[in-house]
Enzyme design. Structure first.
Site, short mmCIF file in Angstrom:
data_model
loop_
_atom_site.label_atom_id
_atom_site.label_comp_id
_atom_site.label_asym_id
_atom_site.label_seq_id
_atom_site.Cartn_x
_atom_site.Cartn_y
_atom_site.Cartn_z
N GLY A 182 5.67 -0.35 10.42
CA GLY A 182 5.50 -1.65 11.04
C GLY A 182 4.44 -2.51 10.38
O GLY A 182 3.84 -3.36 11.04
N ARG A 183 4.22 -2.27 9.11
CA ARG A 183 3.20 -3.00 8.34
C ARG A 183 1.79 -2.78 8.86
O ARG A 183 0.89 -3.57 8.60
CB ARG A 183 3.51 -4.50 8.30
CG ARG A 183 4.79 -4.84 7.50
CD ARG A 183 4.65 -4.31 6.07
NE ARG A 183 5.71 -4.75 5.19
CZ ARG A 183 6.83 -4.07 4.95
NH1 ARG A 183 7.06 -2.92 5.59
NH2 ARG A 183 7.72 -4.50 4.08
#
Length: 204
Positions: A182-183
């Protein structure tokens, strides 16, 4: 083009307090998992006009004294470093989804170190380094290749040019980056202070 990154976050409890030890740990893992040259690094320099320039160079050795690479001192990066010794190194290891960014200052290694490294190079590499005017315009590539081939096949000893040698980069900071789901990437900055290295977590 987006890809998932490591599902295992980088636990700060597992970080070495010494950035050289942390680099050694990650570098050894890169040597194990990377398919291409794990010692490839992006070297970024700036000239006096503060125009940046980057290229891929191979790391040849590292120790607590710094990170060493070799080049033609008359090349673009050599001219940049003469004018401005500030430098950045970037290692990217996609197999482990990690990056290491090192900032510091570069200075030439002793001639004896450059000579020792040059003496151990293949004859083909010696010939190319001896004849190349690195970063200057080349209009007759075939002629250059012929000159290199003739020097390789000759009985002539190939001497190290005085304008060819090594630089050692003495770090003032390290940043260790590991890709996350999710970065939510993990980033830790090591800054050198008067009493040693300080570790600071950074936003992704």
């Amino acid at each position: 083009m987006r890809k998932d990154y490591s599902p295992v976050p980088l636990d700060p409890a597992h970080l070495e307090q010494d950035p050289f030890l942390q680099f050694a740990k990650w570098f050894d893992q890169a040597l194990e998992f990377e398919q291409m040259e794990a010692n490839a690094m992006i070297v970024s320099t700036c000239d006096l006009s503060l125009r940046p320039s980057s290229r891929v160079v191979l790391l040849k050795s590292y120790s607590r004294e710094g990170f060493v690479f070799f080049t033609n001192y008359h090349s673009k990066k050599g001219r940049d470093l003469t004018a401005n010794p500030n430098i950045s190194l970037l290692f990217f290891w996609p197999a482990t989804m990690r990056q290491v960014r090192i900032e510091g200052r570069a200075h030439k290694v002793e001639d004896a170190i450059s000579q020792e490294y040059f003496s151990g190079r293949p004859r083909e590499s010696k010939a190319s380094s001896a004849l190349s005017r690195q970063s200057e315009p080349l209009f007759e590539k075939e002629q250059f290749n012929d000159n290199v081939k003739n020097l390789i096949e000759s009985d002539q000893e190939i001497l190290r040019p005085t304008h060819w040698g090594g630089y050692v980069v003495v770090p003032v900071s390290f940043e260790f980056w590991q890709g996350g789901i999710g970065r939510s990437h993990d980033r830790y900055l090591y800054k050198k202070g008067p009493k040693g290295w300080n570790i600071l977590p950074l936003y992704p």
